[in-house]
Design a protein around this motif. Sequence first.
Motif, short mmCIF file in Angstrom:
data_model
loop_
_atom_site.label_atom_id
_atom_site.label_comp_id
_atom_site.label_asym_id
_atom_site.label_seq_id
_atom_site.Cartn_x
_atom_site.Cartn_y
_atom_site.Cartn_z
N SER A 45 -1.13 -1.03 44.90
CA SER A 45 -1.43 -1.99 43.84
C SER A 45 -0.72 -3.29 44.19
O SER A 45 0.02 -3.36 45.17
CB SER A 45 -0.93 -1.48 42.49
N VAL A 46 -0.95 -4.31 43.37
CA VAL A 46 -0.26 -5.58 43.54
C VAL A 46 0.31 -5.97 42.18
O VAL A 46 -0.40 -5.97 41.18
CB VAL A 46 -1.22 -6.69 44.04
N ASN A 47 1.61 -6.27 42.15
CA ASN A 47 2.19 -6.78 40.91
C ASN A 47 2.81 -8.15 41.13
O ASN A 47 2.85 -8.64 42.26
CB ASN A 47 3.20 -5.78 40.31
N ASN A 48 3.26 -8.75 40.05
CA ASN A 48 3.75 -10.14 40.14
C ASN A 48 5.23 -10.23 40.45
O ASN A 48 5.82 -11.30 40.38
CB ASN A 48 3.46 -10.89 38.84
N ILE A 49 5.84 -9.10 40.81
CA ILE A 49 7.25 -9.10 41.18
C ILE A 49 7.43 -9.01 42.69
O ILE A 49 8.05 -9.87 43.31
CB ILE A 49 8.00 -7.93 40.50
N VAL A 50 6.86 -7.97 43.28
CA VAL A 50 7.05 -7.75 44.73
C VAL A 50 5.77 -7.90 45.54
O VAL A 50 5.82 -7.84 46.76
CB VAL A 50 7.65 -6.35 44.98
N GLY A 51 4.64 -8.08 44.86
CA GLY A 51 3.38 -8.13 45.61
C GLY A 51 2.85 -6.73 45.83
O GLY A 51 2.70 -5.95 44.88
N PHE A 52 2.59 -6.37 47.10
CA PHE A 52 2.07 -5.04 47.40
C PHE A 52 3.10 -3.97 47.07
O PHE A 52 4.27 -4.08 47.42
CB PHE A 52 1.70 -4.94 48.88
N ILE A 53 2.64 -2.91 46.41
CA ILE A 53 3.52 -1.80 46.05
C ILE A 53 2.68 -0.53 45.98
O ILE A 53 1.56 -0.54 45.47
CB ILE A 53 4.23 -2.07 44.71
N PRO A 54 3.15 0.59 46.55
CA PRO A 54 2.40 1.85 46.46
C PRO A 54 2.16 2.23 45.00
O PRO A 54 3.04 2.06 44.16
CB PRO A 54 3.30 2.87 47.16
N PRO A 77 -6.20 -4.57 55.80
CA PRO A 77 -5.47 -4.48 57.07
C PRO A 77 -4.17 -5.28 57.01
O PRO A 77 -3.95 -6.05 56.07
CB PRO A 77 -6.45 -5.11 58.08
N PRO A 78 -3.30 -5.13 57.99
CA PRO A 78 -2.10 -5.95 58.05
C PRO A 78 -2.45 -7.44 58.08
O PRO A 78 -3.51 -7.84 58.56
CB PRO A 78 -1.43 -5.51 59.35
N ARG A 79 -1.54 -8.26 57.54
CA ARG A 79 -1.66 -9.71 57.55
C ARG A 79 -2.90 -10.20 56.78
O ARG A 79 -3.54 -11.17 57.16
CB ARG A 79 -1.66 -10.26 58.99
N HIS A 80 -3.20 -9.51 55.69
CA HIS A 80 -4.26 -9.92 54.77
C HIS A 80 -3.66 -10.07 53.37
O HIS A 80 -2.68 -9.41 53.02
CB HIS A 80 -5.39 -8.89 54.74
N PHE A 81 -4.27 -10.92 52.59
CA PHE A 81 -3.88 -11.11 51.19
C PHE A 81 -4.82 -10.30 50.30
O PHE A 81 -5.99 -10.08 50.65
CB PHE A 81 -3.98 -12.58 50.79
N ALA A 82 -4.32 -9.87 49.16
CA ALA A 82 -5.16 -9.20 48.16
C ALA A 82 -4.64 -9.57 46.77
O ALA A 82 -3.43 -9.79 46.58
CB ALA A 82 -5.14 -7.69 48.34
N TYR A 83 -5.56 -9.65 45.81
CA TYR A 83 -5.13 -9.97 44.45
C TYR A 83 -6.10 -9.38 43.44
O TYR A 83 -7.26 -9.10 43.74
CB TYR A 83 -5.01 -11.49 44.26
N ASN A 84 -5.58 -9.21 42.25
CA ASN A 84 -6.37 -8.73 41.12
C ASN A 84 -6.93 -9.95 40.40
O ASN A 84 -6.16 -10.73 39.83
CB ASN A 84 -5.49 -7.90 40.17
N PRO A 85 -8.25 -10.16 40.42
CA PRO A 85 -8.81 -11.37 39.81
C PRO A 85 -8.59 -11.48 38.31
O PRO A 85 -8.73 -12.56 37.75
CB PRO A 85 -10.30 -11.26 40.14
N ALA A 86 -8.19 -10.37 37.66
CA ALA A 86 -7.93 -10.41 36.22
C ALA A 86 -6.46 -10.68 35.91
O ALA A 86 -6.09 -10.85 34.75
CB ALA A 86 -8.36 -9.10 35.56
N ARG A 144 -11.58 -11.23 28.60
CA ARG A 144 -10.70 -11.16 29.75
C ARG A 144 -11.15 -12.18 30.78
O ARG A 144 -12.34 -12.29 31.10
CB ARG A 144 -10.72 -9.76 30.36
N LEU A 145 -10.19 -12.92 31.33
CA LEU A 145 -10.51 -13.99 32.27
C LEU A 145 -10.34 -13.52 33.71
O LEU A 145 -9.44 -12.73 34.01
CB LEU A 145 -9.62 -15.20 32.00
N TYR A 146 -11.19 -14.03 34.59
CA TYR A 146 -11.19 -13.61 35.99
C TYR A 146 -11.17 -14.82 36.91
O TYR A 146 -11.62 -15.91 36.55
CB TYR A 146 -12.43 -12.75 36.29
N PHE A 147 -10.66 -14.58 38.13
CA PHE A 147 -10.61 -15.62 39.15
C PHE A 147 -11.02 -14.98 40.47
O PHE A 147 -10.18 -14.53 41.26
CB PHE A 147 -9.19 -16.21 39.24
#
Length: 400
Positions: A45-54, A77-86, A144-147
């Motif tokens: 998952s991705v959170n707003n504290i550490v970023g990627f987290i199991p 893959p490694p060296r990629h960004f990911a985010y939750n649009p909501a 709910r807003l999305y990006f």
Amino acid sequence: MIEPKLRFKADDGSQFPDWEEKKLGDITSQYKVRNKKRLPLEIYSVNNIVGFIPQSEQFDDAGYLKDTDTSIYMIVPPRHFAYNPARLDIGSIGYQYLDHDVQVSSLYEVFETSDLVNDEFLWSWFHTHYFNNVVKRLQEGGVRLYFYYDKMQEVKIGLPSLPEQQKIAEFLSMIDTVIAKQKETVSAWEERKKGVMQKLFSQEARFKADDGNDFPEWEEKKLGEVGDIMTGNTPSTKQEDYYGGCYLWVTPADITDSREVSVTAKKLTELGYTVARHIPANSVLVTCIASIGKNAIIRENGSCNQQINSITPYNDYSVEFVYYLICQNERLLHANAGTGGMEILNKDSFSKIKMYFPCLEEQQKIVDCLSSLDEVIAKQKATLAAWEELKKGLLQQMFV
């Protein structure tokens, strides 16, 4: 384009080239590869504290994931960004720093950068007020807003040359290292305090009197025998002349991790205070509904709402000791709470809870010990806050 207030120079002292304005779509590309073969990749998952987290760390019980159909999950893959649009408006974006692929929910957006970008530079830029404001302005939706990535690629960014990006990234990385070490220092002191409290309140460690003699044995007391107990109330919110004065009116939201509560979202007027239940100065306030066990000392006459029980200790008991003792016995509070739709620890049940108390002189020695630890922790937290504020200021000056 407008130059940032703070610029780096090349190693030879020369100026780097002017920054160029780019769209994120010019320097990133979307990555849409699903885990159709159901490869046994760890779910993140991705959170707003550490970023990627199991997800096994993000959630207390991730056992429900064992039967999840991961064929529609996105590979990162490694060296990629990911985010939750909501959740991008609260900073839920991560950078995949591992040396192997992972997978995330199909709801996530995944992208990579071009050779024009230093990923650490971009990672820092994603944490600027400018980017956050752009997200809030451009996100779409109803309730709910999305990006989504189609919006992301339209965002404009001021981009320096790669060598300057590298210098900025290295400088901010150094600041991050200092902040991380300071967080570890704060955590270490907090853990030390927990250990000291455990030894003191279990009576594994005992103080002696100033003359070297042992103190008397601790005595078991009901909280109702230790002080006056009261449950708060809420003066009518329809009476506008009840609020906006100078009398503290405490709600659970006003009780933080500080030992004392001195600032509240709402204050009562003198008229509002007349219909409130008065809490004397030097009382301990303890939340008694839902978030049971949050507590703090109120140092002036005030009041609280019905989600809080107060205890005003008698002369033989230190208010600071009662505060620390209740902190140490949060589980006991939960054990005595009534269960139904919501945990409730009413005045009667609260009054009957039994805890062990030493004599007043030993109480004071314990309070002095724990207070000294609190002072150290407060100073370490202040240092951490100062570094975090410094970084915020630097981000404002280093990016446009």
